[in-house]
Design an enzyme around this catalytic site. Structure first.
Site, mmCIF file in Angstrom:
data_model
loop_
_atom_site.group_PDB
_atom_site.id
_atom_site.type_symbol
_atom_site.label_atom_id
_atom_site.label_comp_id
_atom_site.label_asym_id
_atom_site.label_seq_id
_atom_site.Cartn_x
_atom_site.Cartn_y
_atom_site.Cartn_z
ATOM 1 N N ASP A 1 0.835 -1.202 0.000
ATOM 2 C CA ASP A 1 0.000 0.000 0.000
ATOM 3 C C ASP A 1 0.872 1.255 0.000
ATOM 4 O OD1 ASP A 1 -2.338 -1.478 0.079
ATOM 5 O OD2 ASP A 1 -2.481 -1.418 2.273
ATOM 6 N N TYR B 1 6.323 -8.379 8.705
ATOM 7 C CA TYR B 1 5.966 -6.968 8.813
ATOM 8 C C TYR B 1 6.173 -6.469 10.236
ATOM 9 C CZ TYR B 1 3.260 -7.685 4.476
ATOM 10 O OH TYR B 1 2.871 -7.973 3.188
ATOM 11 N N ASP C 1 -6.811 2.166 7.949
ATOM 12 C CA ASP C 1 -5.499 2.792 8.067
ATOM 13 C C ASP C 1 -5.670 4.304 7.996
ATOM 14 O OD1 ASP C 1 -5.901 3.365 5.388
ATOM 15 O OD2 ASP C 1 -4.255 2.116 4.651
ATOM 16 N N ARG D 1 -3.950 -4.439 7.586
ATOM 17 C CA ARG D 1 -4.998 -3.477 7.974
ATOM 18 C C ARG D 1 -6.202 -4.198 8.564
ATOM 19 N NH1 ARG D 1 -7.065 -0.982 3.224
ATOM 20 N NH2 ARG D 1 -5.926 -2.459 1.918
#
Length: 242
Positions: A48, A76, A90, A184
């Site tokens: 993203d 992550y 987000d 997310r």
């Protein structure tokens, strides 16, 4: 380097760049350096715009490896703001609701995280590239249309707490997961599991398969590499560059 036959570049994607922005930049520099009108450039795994970190870019015939490369396990570091939600889960959209957080302790977080480890079902965000009746979900969501997405099966290998700020109610996690995991959506689900809300305020991909963030180049470094390195041009391509 032989970008026509195929090369692989490991890029640290900058904040607010789309994955396509990175590919477009690399392709443009290659076309200029090779004096060509076309060259295949692709990437293995979309990030993203508000995420940074490991992005694998492939050129030439190496684009055939995209499917196998993006199948690698991802790692992550995610920062979640508890106590509030946004439509996109987000910072792309504004906060739409707030929730109590006084009851959330580190022990409460440690108690709920195991629910999300292993083979789980996850409903993707409405603001995602998933298709609904042939249309991208994010296009429908941005137009205010209701989007219903079916749960997908994925695997989360581990979730570790790196930091929990009880004053700001921010939770930083290190997550190892399979392809197709929406961090997310995980932020949303963890917030709900804690009897509150949550949305993602920071995301950095630190590993894809065996490729770690320490092996990545910045976009500028990749551009400089292409401009200055010796480039192999296959015999059948020579006429195009004369």
């Amino acid at each position: 380097m032989d970008f026509i036959t195929g090369e692989t570049l490991y890029i640290d994607k900058p904040l607010e760049w789309t994955s396509f922005d990175v590919v477009k930049r690399i392709r443009g520099v290659l076309l200029h350096r090779l004096h060509r009108k076309k060259i295949k450039v692709g990437h293995a795994g979309t990030l993203d715009p508000l995420a940074t970190g490991v992005m694998i870019v492939v050129t030439g015939r190496s684009t055939k490896l995209i499917e196998s490369l993006q199948a690698g396990v991802k790692e992550y570091v995610a920062t979640i703001q508890l106590g509030a939600t946004t439509p996109s889960f987000d910072l792309e959209t504004e906060i739409d609701a707030t929730y109590p957080t006084e009851h959330i302790t580190r022990q409460a977080v440690e108690d709920v995280l195991p629910r999300f480890i292993g083979r789980i079902e996850q409903v993707p965000p409405a603001f995602s590239a998933c298709k609904v009746d042939g249309h991208r979900a994010y296009n429908m969501a941005r137009k205010g249309k209701e989007v219903e997405l079916k749960p997908k099966i994925l695997v989360i290998d581990s979730i570790d707490i790196e930091d929990f700020d009880t004053e700001c109610m921010t939770l930083r996690l290190r997550i190892v997961c399979s392809k197709g995991t929406y961090i997310r959506a995980l932020a949303r689900d963890i917030g709900e599991a804690l009897g509150s809300g949550g949305h993602l305020i920071g995301l950095r991909r630190t590993r894809v398969g065996d490729v770690g963030i320490d092996e990545c180049l910045t976009v500028d470094q990749a551009v400089e590499l292409i401009r200055t390195t010796d480039i192999v041009i296959p015999d059948e391509e020579q006429d195009r560059t004369d």
